[in-house]
Design an enzyme around this catalytic site. Structure first.
Site, short mmCIF file in Angstrom:
data_model
loop_
_atom_site.label_atom_id
_atom_site.label_comp_id
_atom_site.label_asym_id
_atom_site.label_seq_id
_atom_site.Cartn_x
_atom_site.Cartn_y
_atom_site.Cartn_z
N SER A 119 0.82 -1.21 0.00
CA SER A 119 0.00 0.00 0.00
C SER A 119 0.85 1.26 0.00
O SER A 119 0.36 2.35 -0.29
CB SER A 119 -0.92 0.01 1.23
OG SER A 119 -0.16 -0.06 2.42
N HIS A 140 -2.12 -2.58 -5.73
CA HIS A 140 -2.57 -2.21 -4.39
C HIS A 140 -4.06 -2.50 -4.25
O HIS A 140 -4.91 -1.73 -4.71
CB HIS A 140 -2.28 -0.73 -4.12
CG HIS A 140 -2.80 -0.27 -2.79
ND1 HIS A 140 -3.24 1.02 -2.56
CD2 HIS A 140 -2.97 -0.93 -1.61
CE1 HIS A 140 -3.65 1.13 -1.31
NE2 HIS A 140 -3.50 -0.04 -0.72
#
Length: 308
Positions: A119, A140
């Site tokens: 992330s 992500h």
């Protein structure tokens, strides 16, 4: 490239959900690798319980998907070596991620596509020591990975356009909404916007303009309501770039623009007031309130996505 065998490297919270997502397409065979024995099947059944309760999926649907997921703790397994596409979902630790991909590159085919589900960490940095860096991108997934549609596909400084497009196509084939981040920048796309909002929200509390509960209320019952339908760029065009310019010309100079975390946030951290886990952060939380907040988020997402 024809993608058939997908490997999820890491069987934790995100890895389980990602495996479940890809297993929705019967054309894919899913493998999950983890260093330690873990019951990914039980975890998936728990994570998808609300979908069954709301009639989005049946128990048979869940079991059908689970039948396409194999688990191994053996890095030398054919589940690993046969992978066409790998999504790494291990700890957010640069050393661990680099070591994981070095092991994968030694075992997978030269044309296998590698993805990192980080992330925050740079895909350029994670892939820096690989031989075939052109076949590497960031992917992500947002938590909870089996509900949030968005996946950010992040190009590194060496990713090929073909690799990025292949990954976008595979994600779309399992119902995700992939978006392309053309440059490898901290926070990618959505987290940059999210934390710009958080910075201003925390600043409002820090400077006594409003308390934390009021800040959340202002978001939930105003612009937050329309965000799923009306994004900021469309909204700017709707009201006019001339009006947007005039508003920014007046207000931007007064908004929080610190490049360091808020002193209030540091104070809370240092005092051990870290939120749900300790019962107090910006606000106080009983265990029951924390559990209710987590459950309500999934209920809301199911309502928004499926109308149930």
């Amino acid at each position: 490239m024809d993608i058939k065998n997908i490997l999820i490297c890491g069987g934790g919270m995100m890895g389980k959900n990602i495996a479940f997502v890809f297993a929705s397409n019967p054309d894919y065979q899913i493998g999950v690798y983890d260093l330690y024995p873990t019951d990914v099947y039980a975890g998936i059944r728990t994570n998808t319980r609300q979908l069954v309760e709301h009639g989005i999926l049946t128990e048979a649907d869940v079991e059908d998907r689970l039948s396409r997921i194999a688990f191994t703790t053996d890095m030398d397994s054919e589940i690993v070596s046969n992978a066409d596409l790998v999504i790494e979902a291990v700890f957010e630790d640069m050393k661990i991620k680099r070591e994981t991909f070095a092991k994968l590159e030694a075992r997978c085919r030269p044309d296998t596509i590698f993805c990192t589900n980080s992330s925050v960490m740079s895909p350029s940095e994670i892939s820096a020591e690989l031989k075939h860096r052109e076949r590497f991108v960031g992917t992500h997934f947002w938590n909870p990975g089996h509900l949030i549609p968005l996946v950010e596909v992040v190009k590194s400084d060496a990713s090929s356009d073909e690799t990025a497009q292949t990954v976008m196509d595979v994600l779309a084939s399992v119902g995700k909404e992939p978006v392309l981040c053309k440059k490898d920048v901290p926070g990618f796309i959505a987290n940059r916007m999210q934390h710009a909002l958080w910075r201003e929200a925390i600043s409002i509390v820090e400077h006594g303009i409003a308390d934390a509960a009021t800040v959340d209320k202002a978001v939930k019952y105003a612009f937050g309501l329309r965000l799923p339908q009306l994004g900021p760029m469309e909204n700017a065009d709707m009201v006019g770039t001339d009006l947007t310019y005039n508003i920014h010309d007046y207000i931007l100079k007064d908004l929080e623009d610190s490049h360091e975390p808020s002193p209030l946030l540091k104070q809370l951290r240092d005092q051990g007031k870290i939120g749900f886990k300790t019962g107090e952060g910006f606000q106080k939380w009983t265990p029951e309130q924390a559990a209710a907040s987590n459950a309500a988020l999934n209920e809301y997402l199911i309502r928004m996505l499926y109308g149930k």
